[in-house]
Write an enzyme that holds these catalytic residues in place. Structure first.
Site: not given
Length: 506
Positions: A363, A334, A359
């Site tokens: 969202q 991330s 990743k």
């Protein structure tokens, strides 16, 4: 209300209390080529903004639903209503209408085949929120639901999870001897959590290992400090080292203070270590990017379903005069990947280690009006050069593998290992012994007389009964010594290579 949540995938960070969010991001798009992150992915449950929604965010979420323009057609709405009515009126047993509706929502999410798109009913959303403030104790790892299994994204450095031998991509299939099949990620997390000093036994399936592993993890308080620094002198050069363990709300501020402190010492190079860092607040990594990435270059790009992109551009006025090397591994995810990719692509700096987790989606939290929530993947994030790293990861500029004993699985010795046995467990023990400078004679899994002598020597040094047999006490001692060896920089080939590169470029 008893609701079946077996299709409820959550991305939950165990970094502090086995219950923090992992990648919940709300973006507020403005005119032009920039966007201001309002709420970002967090691996730190100590932050008040972890998943709390203020009125502005809640309204934005509702607006996103209301203005989508994707209304269900009349014939399909009639089809859905007819199926719903038939089930409610004629199914052999009476059924709760709320369960049926929520099952339909979960069914739609299941079709997306996206572990990061989540529905939480009122009860679950409330419990999830409450869990953020309930404790700062856990095992110290981030998990996700991947292919229906609770999967380790990354154990935090120096955490109980790391010390016990958990690794990225380990799949947890049992807790304290009980199968967790059918549990949602959230329900599994609640079972893993517990008080400091207590032990949880995780049954793990590990890629490349034929047998299930039973790993005991002693729960502890997980430190919330996310940034540490050190000044290293090597061959007459001053090298600054900053380790980022996660990207919390305060990480960028702490990073800036520690970077300036190192710069006052006159550093000739900088190592940034994000190995085992599962990510965190997007705003934090952007702020850090503004301190390091050349001005005018993108730190990260956000792309919507139509391929439209928003570039977050660095505002750094003066480029750093010293070289930078970033350390990464498969546990870097991330926000860690955003930083590593930006320094590699926009900064032209060294990135040392192994390919990261991969990743690359974003969202947004959408309120459904009754206390339930939908967390849906709405964006992709792309690297500075526009590369999509989701399920691919960021590749290093210098690939360096650690010594074999860094990757070895904990030895399972419920049944003692002894001379003339042949198994994967013996091979694991041999790799550990070899890494600790006890010569086992071989590392192919056959318990030879040389291996027996190595075990005896190890047991003697550790004050254990000298039997030449690996029992549970010897297995635990091996694991403890290996953890210490992994932490020893003399064995850290990735760190050593980063230092070499900085000195070469000085």
């Amino acid at each position: 209300m008893n609701i079946d949540k077996k299709f409820l995938p959550l991305i939950v960070s165990l970094s502090v209390i086995l219950g923090a969010v992992a990648m919940f991001v709300v973006m507020q798009v403005t005119d032009g080529t920039s966007a201001e992150p309002v709420l970002n992915d967090s691996g730190d449950a100590d932050t008040e903004l972890a998943i709390d929604q203020d009125d502005g965010e809640e309204n934005a979420a509702e607006e996103a639903v209301e203005t989508s323009g994707s209304e269900i057609s009349e014939d399909k709405a009639e089809k859905f209503h007819k199926a719903y009515s038939i089930i409610m009126d004629r199914y052999v047993e009476a059924f709760d209408e709320e369960e049926l509706l929520e099952g339909a929502i979960n069914g739609m999410l299941e079709v997306l085949d996206d572990p990061y798109s989540v529905y939480m009913d009122q009860e679950t959303a409330r419990e999830f929120m409450d869990s953020l403030d309930s404790s700062f104790e856990g095992i110290g790892a981030e998990v996700s639901m991947t292919n229906g299994k609770v999967t380790i994204v990354a154990p935090f450095r120096d955490s109980p999870a790391e010390k016990a031998g958990l690794r990225p991509n380990d799949q947890i299939v049992g807790i304290d001897g009980d199968s967790i099949e059918g549990l949602s990620l959230y329900e599994a997390v609640l079972q893993i959590r517990g008080e400091k000093g207590t032990t949880v036994t995780l049954t793990v399936e590990r890629p490349g290992v034929s047998e299930e592993l039973n790993i005991d993890v002693v729960r502890d308080t997980i430190p919330i400090e996310t940034v540490t620094n050190e000044l290293i002198e090597e061959d007459g050069a001053k090298i600054g080292l900053i380790e980022i363990r996660s990207f919390s709300e305060s990480t960028a501020t702490d990073f800036e203070e520690q970077l300036h402190a190192l710069e006052k010492e006159g550093i000739d190079g900088l190592v940034i270590d994000v190995r085992g860092n599962p990510g965190g607040f997007l705003q934090s990594v952007e702020d850090i990017g503004n301190l390091l990435v050349p001005g005018g270059e993108p730190i990260v790009q956000i792309e919507n379903r139509d391929g439209e992109r928003i570039r977050h551009v660095s505002n750094l006025e003066e480029e750093k005069e010293y070289p930078i090397a970033t350390l990464i591994n498969e546990g870097s995810a991330s926000a860690s990947e955003i930083l590593a990719a930006a320094l590699k692509e926009a900064g032209g700096h060294h990135v040392v280690g192994e390919t990261t987790f991969g990743k690359g989606t974003v969202q947004q939290t959408l309120q459904l009006g009754d206390g339930s929530e939908l967390k849906l993947t709405l964006f992709r994030w792309l690297t500075s050069d526009g590369n999509d790293i989701n399920e691919v990861g960021v590749e290093p500029t210098e690939e360096v593998r650690q010594p074999d004993f860094f990757y070895v699985s904990p030895v399972q010795a419920e049944d003692p290992l002894e001379y003339d046995m042949n198994s994967e467990q013996v091979e694991n023990a041999q790799l550990m012994l070899e890494g600790l400078d006890y010569d086992p004679g071989r590392t192919d899994g056959y318990f030879s007389s040389e291996t027996e002598e190595a075990v005896r020597a190890f047991q003697d040094d550790e004050g254990l009964d000298v039997t030449g047999v690996i029992d549970e006490d010897t297995a635990w001692a091996l694991q403890d010594r290996v953890v210490e060896a992994v932490r020893d920089r003399e064995n850290d080939l990735q760190f050593k290579r980063a230092i070499e590169l900085l000195i070469e470029n000085e």
